[in-house]
Design a protein around this motif. Structure first.
Motif, PDB file in Angstrom:
ATOM      1  N   PHE A 167     -13.144 -21.981  95.914  1.00 31.95           N
ATOM      2  CA  PHE A 167     -15.117 -21.471  95.414  1.00 31.95           C
ATOM      3  C   PHE A 167     -15.262 -22.813  95.984  1.00 31.95           C
ATOM      4  O   PHE A 167     -16.653 -22.976  95.568  1.00 31.95           O
ATOM      5  N   ALA A 168     -14.779 -23.850  95.016  1.00 37.88           N
ATOM      6  CA  ALA A 168     -15.999 -25.638  95.177  1.00 37.88           C
ATOM      7  C   ALA A 168     -16.314 -25.946  96.770  1.00 37.88           C
ATOM      8  O   ALA A 168     -17.024 -25.817  96.724  1.00 37.88           O
ATOM      9  N   GLU A 169     -14.952 -25.893  97.676  1.00 34.13           N
ATOM     10  CA  GLU A 169     -15.508 -25.970  98.773  1.00 34.13           C
ATOM     11  C   GLU A 169     -17.059 -24.697  99.097  1.00 34.13           C
ATOM     12  O   GLU A 169     -17.553 -25.528  99.956  1.00 34.13           O
ATOM     13  N   PHE A 170     -16.615 -23.192  98.463  1.00 35.27           N
ATOM     14  CA  PHE A 170     -17.326 -22.600  99.856  1.00 35.27           C
ATOM     15  C   PHE A 170     -18.960 -22.783  99.010  1.00 35.27           C
ATOM     16  O   PHE A 170     -20.185 -22.952  99.733  1.00 35.27           O
ATOM     17  N   HIS A 171     -18.537 -23.098  97.724  1.00 33.41           N
ATOM     18  CA  HIS A 171     -20.679 -23.807  97.096  1.00 33.41           C
ATOM     19  C   HIS A 171     -20.791 -24.811  97.395  1.00 33.41           C
ATOM     20  O   HIS A 171     -22.255 -25.112  97.525  1.00 33.41           O
ATOM     21  N   ALA A 172     -20.099 -25.930  98.024  1.00 36.43           N
ATOM     22  CA  ALA A 172     -20.385 -26.952  98.358  1.00 36.43           C
ATOM     23  C   ALA A 172     -21.271 -27.355 100.425  1.00 36.43           C
ATOM     24  O   ALA A 172     -21.048 -28.040 101.017  1.00 36.43           O
ATOM     25  N   GLY A 173     -20.803 -25.904 100.653  1.00 36.42           N
ATOM     26  CA  GLY A 173     -20.943 -25.421 102.344  1.00 36.42           C
ATOM     27  C   GLY A 173     -20.263 -26.227 103.668  1.00 36.42           C
ATOM     28  O   GLY A 173     -20.906 -26.213 104.325  1.00 36.42           O
ATOM     29  N   GLU A 175     -16.713 -25.794 105.806  1.00 40.71           N
ATOM     30  CA  GLU A 175     -16.812 -24.307 106.793  1.00 40.71           C
ATOM     31  C   GLU A 175     -15.433 -24.537 105.948  1.00 40.71           C
ATOM     32  O   GLU A 175     -14.601 -24.389 106.174  1.00 40.71           O
ATOM     33  N   ILE A 176     -15.087 -23.078 106.276  1.00 40.26           N
ATOM     34  CA  ILE A 176     -13.701 -22.198 105.238  1.00 40.26           C
ATOM     35  C   ILE A 176     -13.385 -21.903 106.849  1.00 40.26           C
ATOM     36  O   ILE A 176     -14.046 -21.058 106.995  1.00 40.26           O
ATOM     37  N   ALA A 177     -11.982 -21.302 106.780  1.00 43.06           N
ATOM     38  CA  ALA A 177     -11.427 -21.197 107.667  1.00 43.06           C
ATOM     39  C   ALA A 177     -10.955 -19.794 107.290  1.00 43.06           C
ATOM     40  O   ALA A 177     -10.626 -19.790 106.699  1.00 43.06           O
ATOM     41  N   PRO A 178     -11.061 -18.625 108.903  1.00 46.80           N
ATOM     42  CA  PRO A 178     -10.857 -17.499 108.644  1.00 46.80           C
ATOM     43  C   PRO A 178      -9.199 -17.169 108.054  1.00 46.80           C
ATOM     44  O   PRO A 178      -8.215 -17.662 108.295  1.00 46.80           O
ATOM     45  N   ARG A 179      -9.307 -16.227 107.048  1.00 43.21           N
ATOM     46  CA  ARG A 179      -7.866 -15.885 106.266  1.00 43.21           C
ATOM     47  C   ARG A 179      -7.852 -14.567 105.783  1.00 43.21           C
ATOM     48  O   ARG A 179      -8.955 -13.824 105.833  1.00 43.21           O
ATOM     49  N   LYS A 230     -22.998 -18.990 103.027  1.00 44.06           N
ATOM     50  CA  LYS A 230     -21.756 -17.437 104.275  1.00 44.06           C
ATOM     51  C   LYS A 230     -21.175 -17.387 103.991  1.00 44.06           C
ATOM     52  O   LYS A 230     -20.460 -18.770 104.687  1.00 44.06           O
ATOM     53  N   PRO A 231     -20.091 -16.464 103.972  1.00 43.67           N
ATOM     54  CA  PRO A 231     -18.648 -16.794 103.860  1.00 43.67           C
ATOM     55  C   PRO A 231     -18.021 -16.694 105.201  1.00 43.67           C
ATOM     56  O   PRO A 231     -18.579 -16.136 106.626  1.00 43.67           O
ATOM     57  N   PRO A 232     -16.923 -17.226 105.707  1.00 47.02           N
ATOM     58  CA  PRO A 232     -16.284 -17.043 107.363  1.00 47.02           C
ATOM     59  C   PRO A 232     -16.017 -15.369 107.854  1.00 47.02           C
ATOM     60  O   PRO A 232     -16.258 -14.314 106.671  1.00 47.02           O
TER      61      PRO A 232
END
Length: 274
Positions: A167-173, A175-179, A230-232
């Motif tokens: 969640f912290a990485e998402f809020h920081a913008g 890149e989130i790997a799909p999973r 945006k989510p992955p």
């Protein structure tokens, strides 16, 4: 009942501890700093033991051995064996070991995982869990009734929950790997354990619930927090789903996506928005 619980303050253990105390049973918590795997606790007078403690690098289960695989095995496998033996010597009749879906790790993606499948662990974590399962099964008798709960990833509100970093990485913008992964609310795991404690059934029991895509999870988080990131993209990975027929036969019904929806507000409440 008087129930001893290892790892009572951990990610999984706190849900189990809450379930035990809310049911009016007497809880004997075995947690750090007063207890560590390898110690021989006094289990006299206990009716049951629930073992969910596991020594690992903080935040990591698979790969939790870090740079000390020998110490990882010594703490977790040897420590679990010593704990099971202490329970048997103290005439504790019911022992539940919280294991992991990692024991199935070597089966090809898309395999329907049921308890009749031979375990094929492909990580040291999975190997140690499987070896501990075997050690416990070898001690079974009419007066010593062990069962194993093979749990998938456990989520739920609380300090340092499993998605805190995500969640912290998402809020920081970032890149989130799909999973995609199978998930289980900690309260549902605790209810499964309660049913096993009331049963005399032995052997392994799978415990899993929803198949969750990070795209869907983080879309929900964005709606709750107002983040503009945006989510992955949805994952196209093939995932092996666990069958839980043995638990269902005991009356277990996990909370599904309604449980996720109920848990998320508390899980994001203290996080940043943006």
């Amino acid at each position: 009942m008087k129930i001893a619980l290892t790892g009572a303050t951990g990610l999984v253990g706190r849900f189990i501890a809450s379930e035990i105390t809310s049911a009016g049973d007497c809880l004997l918590p075995l947690s750090r700093p007063g207890y560590h795997l390898g110690a021989r606790p006094d289990l006299a007078g206990c009716d049951a033991l629930v073992h969910c403690a596991f020594a690992h690098v903080p935040g990591r289960y698979r790969g939790g051995e870090g740079d000390d695989p020998e110490g990882f095995v010594r703490a977790n496998l040897d420590g679990s064996r010593a704990l099971f033996e202490a329970a048997r010597k103290a005439a504790v009749r019911r022992v539940i070991f919280v294991s992991s879906r990692a024991v199935y790790g070597g089966h090809p993606p898309g395999t329907e995982l049921n308890e009749a499948l031979p375990p094929r662990p492909d990580t040291l974590y999975g190997q140690v869990k499987w070896q501990a399962e075997q050690a416990l099964a070898d001690m079974a008798s009419e007066s010593f009734r062990p069962a194993v709960l093979r749990a998938t990833g456990v989520y739920g509100p609380g300090p340092a929950h499993k998605w805190q970093q995500l969640f912290a990485e998402f809020h920081a913008g970032q890149e989130i790997a799909p999973r995609r992964s199978t998930e289980l609310h900690g309260a549902d795991l605790a209810r499964a354990l309660r049913l096993l404690l009331a049963s005399d059934a032995t052997g392994p029991f799978n415990a899993s619930d929803i198949l969750l895509d990070r795209h869907d999870l983080l879309t929900r988080v964005a709606r709750l927090t107002g983040t503009r990131h945006k989510p992955p993209a949805p994952s196209d990975a093939v995932v092996s789903v666990m069958r839980c027929d043995r638990l269902h036969a005991l009356g277990w019904r996990p909370s599904g996506f309604s449980g996720l929806a109920a848990a998320l507000p508390a899980m994001v409440a203290d996080g940043p928005t943006g």
